[in-house]
Design an enzyme around this catalytic site. Structure first.
Site, PDB file in Angstrom:
ATOM      1  N   ASP A 537     -27.639  51.682  30.348  1.00  0.00           N
ATOM      2  CA  ASP A 537     -27.682  53.087  29.959  1.00  0.00           C
ATOM      3  C   ASP A 537     -27.404  53.892  31.222  1.00  0.00           C
ATOM      4  O   ASP A 537     -28.022  53.650  32.251  1.00  0.00           O
ATOM      5  CB  ASP A 537     -29.050  53.460  29.372  1.00  0.00           C
ATOM      6  N   CYS A 665     -10.495  82.424  14.376  1.00  0.00           N
ATOM      7  CA  CYS A 665     -10.553  83.861  14.110  1.00  0.00           C
ATOM      8  C   CYS A 665     -11.891  84.243  13.473  1.00  0.00           C
ATOM      9  O   CYS A 665     -12.403  85.348  13.696  1.00  0.00           O
ATOM     10  CB  CYS A 665      -9.385  84.290  13.220  1.00  0.00           C
TER      11      CYS A 665
END
Length: 1089
Positions: A537, A665
């Protein structure tokens, strides 16, 4: 590096030792100052007197000393404050109210073998007020198979006492107590919920009767794990109110039309599918025209469809619908009438199913667990594994119970299954304890909070498919006086040896990884002389990890997850051969995780939190034909998937559809929910405080390269970048903190006033589209500009937070007075704000398919040259070593003002558009993209995976023996099914799947490869390596390569650089059969070393 028992002393936290004394638990004297203050206060509250260290239980029957309210068995109304940094992921699942109730709840857990300790772990991590551990027995070697807090040194000690100190380490804000003498009914009145994991039916009925009639009722749970079989019974009282049955946010819809009918038809915009169901209650808001519906009254719906529903109401005479409106689901509480155990045994009602291939199993197990109870009461012991006489006696008892069950009598009591039940009855297996610890832990949370639907009332489960594929004899089950004896009594010595000698790769050591390492250590995986477990990890421990990743402590914050987890796991089992790495598994680390590493593995267990990493590991396992055990969680949901060579499809064979993204948008000009506002806020934060300062530094580090890149690009994006850099170094450059306040105040005006004024000037409220439809129709919301007021705390807090972060980017000292609202308001009010006039001809993007807001123009190149001149002029005015300090967004630090700015940006924008605002915590969940997570679902997922691990290591199971699972502990729902087999391709008498890889050894030539394929009835017309073609039958010059080694061709033609650790290369071959039909063959590996 290997860890063997070095972590046990490090993990020991200074806590009061407890010794039994006449039914009370007396703590030995200790220096109270050594405790965290929060723990001391909680302990004092639990004991009743701040200076008294004796914990005793009130024996009164009226419950007067209980801390819950008088009308419901939920938690204390005055719990401590919630540590949001610690519990942020859990808060995302439960919410504040549920957490407060948990913090005020006291729980008793009786029976501290494997199941009891798993339940306790999950509840302590969740943060209940107190957990009292009860057990009258002592630790045996047998217990070490399933209890992660016991070591060999604890053998002979009381189980409850031996568990306290290590469980206390998980959360010092929870009071963890022990009780070692026989329980009385009256003592149960001290708790909101009681759990029994090792109790006779007779005693359970007695205790449950008391809990059921107590006022308020005490939630009662009886749970057992017996070998590969488990059961849960819940009784939360005669009338238990479920506040929230599923934990999901209320569904909403944006109204498009409402008819004047009986019943009325409500249609919604097709922006998103409606999630309503028939019978739901909804409320209406913001409806223009049909004002009768905006009274806030819940209304029932029916005929729910993807984008419409009907309202059980006559709207014929209502006003005519004009526009707008939001419809929101109203979550209704549900009252459940539980039956006590004594009654439910003979009338169990519907059992909760987990596996539809075993739909007839729960009624049989209902009798089996009763038969086991009777066996123990008659003989004073459990059935012995491998002893047929014991099995036959238990079968006989079960048969008698069945014969006397009246209408519930079963046609077949399945003696074979009951024999397995008898043999494993004494054993508590760790994977079963982990799974049921998750389930029962969640039921306790439900009991204490009313959040989520309780298990109603019986749940039975078995995993007999996990047994070895080969039959076992009596000698296989015989104990060998080791810590794995309980597991051996179920699976035998041979599988135990296989587990111990396994080569395992665990990818990830976060929440899933910690649970897996604990489980594997207890199971003895990789604990033999030939075994080894590698965990990797690349992340470090953060405070928010501590509420789930239970192998970590607060003093580990900042340390590597894998190293700490490996040390902690080795302290659970000193024989655990574990190596911790900090490498990300990816193409870039194939020198670490090389071919021989993968080839030597027995099994791979994923404990990852992202799809791309899962897909990469999946491809590696597919290539090297290794079993991959996959799992994941999302809040109260979890899933597991078994990827077994040649038996199942691989993980990447099917994928979820990508999440729908809001058009650019919509986010920038036409938001209609808070998610849009937060997405925009996060984008603006990163642009203002990270990307632009970083661009400034890039320019200052190498001005000529930066400007040349801009000239070469010559587009709108390059122009915008230059303009932002010039703003930072010229018009918006800050030299004092007052400059930063001015910048923040003007940003407020720009974002929330000027831009909105321009938008509604360009598109007035009565605007129409090219088709004549109203422009501002749903889902668009018509905005209003904000008028700044320093007396508005939202306005002032945004300016304060933004000015502080702006100062950080310029390295400006932040004065102390900035946090004084009066002084801050005075400073802000001094800022001169220029007047704004909207302009004609401003282009505002309305195309939902647009991917950029930058507007290109024909003179971009000329503008860029002018900007570069301006930029060079600005640079000459800067100090020689001037650099900005970009700010990277960090969501988990509540003191850094990052979330204050983002929440402020989002909420002010929400005000513009009349969208409901959110608090900072909710903003953190959405903008920080926090994945909701709780310990219970994590524990359940890992328990289920480890039940499959037995099968994968055994190696002889069929696809129908494996199980993939989807579970939702909130409902609760358990859905188990066989994995999907891989697609099979056939050619002549051959067949293959995605798992197959054809191997050709001996460093062959191209000609030898072609002939090898021809012998299989395949005619290769194209051979490629990577992106380069090595051979094509259509190209005459390629025939000159026919006698060359394939490996040499790959080096010469494909320019393949083969690392020294690799012994082969892969080629993709396109083939036809004798009838010129294309045949999709497996990848071919050419071994040249």
């Amino acid at each position: 590096m290997r860890f063997r028992g070095v972590f046990s002393s490090l993990l020991h936290y200074m806590l009061p030792r407890k010794r039994p004394c006449d039914g009370e638990v007396v703590e030995a004297e200790t220096d109270d100052k050594s405790f965290p203050k929060k723990y001391r206060i909680a302990a004092a509250a639990a004991t009743g007197t701040a200076g008294d260290s004796t914990v005793s239980f009130n024996s009164s029957t009226d419950g007067t000393n209980r801390n819950d309210s008088s009308d419901m068995t939920l938690g204390d109304s005055n719990p401590p404050d919630i540590d949001e940094d610690l519990h942020s992921r859990q808060l995302a699942v439960y919410g504040r109210e549920t957490m407060r109730r948990l913090f005020g709840s006291s729980v008793l857990i009786s029976g501290m073998q494997g199941l009891g300790v798993e339940i306790a772990k999950n509840l302590i991590l969740a943060g209940v007020k107190s957990v009292t551990l009860h057990d009258e027995g002592t630790v045996e070697l047998w217990d070490l198979s399933s209890n992660f807090v016991f070591t060999e040194d604890d053998i002979g000690k009381n189980r409850a006492v031996a568990s306290v100190s290590k469980l206390q380490e998980l959360n010092t804000a929870v009071v963890v107590l022990s009780l070692t003498t026989a329980l009385t009914k009256e003592q149960l009145s001290n708790f909101q919920a009681v759990v029994f994991t090792d109790i006779s039916l007779e005693k359970a009925c007695e205790f449950n009767d008391y809990c059921h009639i107590h006022q308020p009722p005490i939630s009662f749970i009886k749970a057992e794990v017996r070998g590969l079989f488990g059961s849960v019974f819940c009784d939360f009282g005669p009338e238990f109110t479920v506040v929230d049955v599923d934990g999901e946010d209320p569904h909403t819809g944006i109204i498009a039309s409402i008819s004047n009918d009986n019943p009325a038809l409500v249609s919604c915009v097709d922006d998103e599918r409606l999630e309503f169901q028939d019978g739901d209650f909804v409320v209406f808001s913001e409806v223009h025209g049909m004002k009768e519906l905006s009274d806030g009254k819940p209304r029932k719906i029916k005929n729910a469809r993807a984008y419409s529903f009907t309202l059980e109401e006559d709207t014929t005479n209502y006003g005519i619908y004009e526009k707008g409106g939001i419809v929101t689901q109203v979550k209704q509480p549900k009252v459940l009438n539980f039956k006590p155990l004594r009654e439910a045994l003979s009338d169990p009602g519907d059992f909760l199913l987990s596996d539809f291939s075993k739909f007839d199993r729960p009624p049989l197990l209902h009798f089996a667990f009763q038969a086991l109870d009777k066996f123990i009461s008659e003989l004073g012991r459990f059935p012995v594994a491998g002893v047929e006489d014991d099995a036959q006696k238990l079968i006989s008892i079960a048969s008698n119970i069945n014969d006397n069950s009246g209408d519930g009598k079963l046609e077949d009591i399945n003696p074979k299954l009951l024999r397995h039940f008898s043999f494993g009855a004494r054993a508590v297996l760790n994977p079963m304890a982990a799974m049921f610890g998750g389930i029962v832990g969640q039921e306790v949370v439900k009991a204490c909070s009313g959040k989520f639907h309780p298990l109603f009332q019986f749940f039975y489960f078995d995993s007999v498919e996990s047994l070895p594929s080969e039959p076992l004899g009596p000698d296989d089950f015989r104990p060998v006086n080791c810590r794995y004896d309980a597991q051996i009594s179920v699976f035998g010595k041979k599988l135990q040896k296989k587990l111990e000698d396994s080569q395992v790769f665990v990818v990830g050591s976060g929440a899933l990884g910690c649970e897996f390492l604990k489980n594997l250590a207890l199971m003895g995986v990789s604990c033999g002389s030939q075994g080894k477990l590698t965990v990797t990890d690349d992340d470090v421990i953060e405070k928010s990890n501590l509420s789930r990743q239970f192998l970590f402590r607060d003093w580990n914050i900042g340390q590597a997850k894998s190293t700490v987890a490996a040390s902690a796991a080795a302290s659970i089992n000193s024989r655990f051969n574990i190596e911790a790495l900090q490498n990300r598994v990816s193409p870039e680390t194939e020198n670490v995780f090389h071919d021989s590493f993968w080839e030597n593995l027995s099994v791979v267990i994923n404990a990852l939190d992202n799809v791309n990493a899962r897909l990469y590991v999946d491809q590696r396992c597919l290539y090297f034909q290794k079993p991959l055990l996959e799992s994941g969680t999302l809040g109260a949901k979890c899933n597991t998937q078994m990827v077994i060579p040649h038996l199942t499809e691989n993980y990447g064979a099917s994928r979820d559809p990508p999440e729908k993204q809001a058009p650019m948008c919509t986010v920038h000009s036409f938001p209609h929910n808070i998610d849009h506002c937060l997405t925009w806020a996060r984008s603006e934060f990163e642009g203002l405080l990270e990307k632009t300062p970083a661009e400034v530094n890039t320019y200052l580090s190498n001005p000529s390269e930066f400007t040349n890149t801009a000239r070469n690009a010559g587009d709108a994006q390059a122009r915008d970048n230059l303009e932002r850099v010039i703003e930072c170094l010229d018009s918006e450059k800050c030299e004092t903190f007052e400059d930063c306040i001015t910048w923040a105040r003007l940003k407020f005006e720009d974002y929330f006033a000027n831009r909105v004024k321009q938008l509604i000037y360009t598109f007035p409220e009565d605007s129409a589209t090219s088709t004549g439809a109203p422009f501002w129709s749903a889902p668009k919301r018509f905005p209003q500009p904000l008028h700044f007021s320093s007396s508005d705390s939202g306005h002032l807090n945004f300016v304060m937070a933004a000015s502080i972060l702006r100062a950080e980017t310029f390295g400006i000292l932040i004065p102390d007075w900035v946090k004084n609202p009066r002084k801050m308001a005075e400073a802000v009010d001094k800022v001169i704000v220029p007047d704004f006039q909207p302009k004609k001809g401003v282009k505002i993007e309305t195309d939902e398919k647009a991917t950029s807001l930058s507007t290109a123009s024909i003179d971009d190149a000329a503008v860029i040259n002018d900007l570069i001149v301006t930029l060079e002029r600005c640079r000459t005015k800067l100090p020689p070593k001037f650099r900005m300090k970009p700010i990277q967004f960090e969501k988990d630090d509540d003191t850094n003002y990052h979330m204050d700015v983002i929440a402020g940006l989002a909420n002010m924008r929400a005000r513009n558009y009349s969208i409901p605002e959110v608090d900072k915590l909710k903003a953190k969940f959405i903008a920080g993209r926090i994945i909701p997570a709780i310990a219970t679902s994590t524990a359940m997922a890992t328990g289920l995976v480890c039940l499959e691990l037995y099968k994968a290591v055994d190696g002889g199971h069929k696809v129908e023996d494996y199980r993939n699972t989807f579970a939702n502990l909130a409902l609760p729902l358990f859905s188990m099914a066989e994995p999907v087999p891989p697609k099979v391709i056939k050619h002549k008498d051959m067949s293959w799947t995605v798992w197959d890889r054809w191997i050709l050894e001996g460093n062959p030539t191209l000609k030898e490869l072609l002939e090898w394929l021809k012998a299989k009835g395949l005619h290769a017309y194209s051979i490629s390596c990577g992106n380069c073609m090595l051979y094509n039958s259509m190209f005459p010059r390629h025939k000159e390569r026919i006698d060359k080694k394939v490996a040499d061709l790959a080096r010469e033609v494909a320019k393949l650089e083969i690392p020294p650790y690799r012994r082969h290369l892969d080629v993709v071959v396109a083939c036809e059969d004798d009838d010129d039909n294309d045949i999709d063959i497996p990848q071919v590996s050419i071994y040249f070393r």
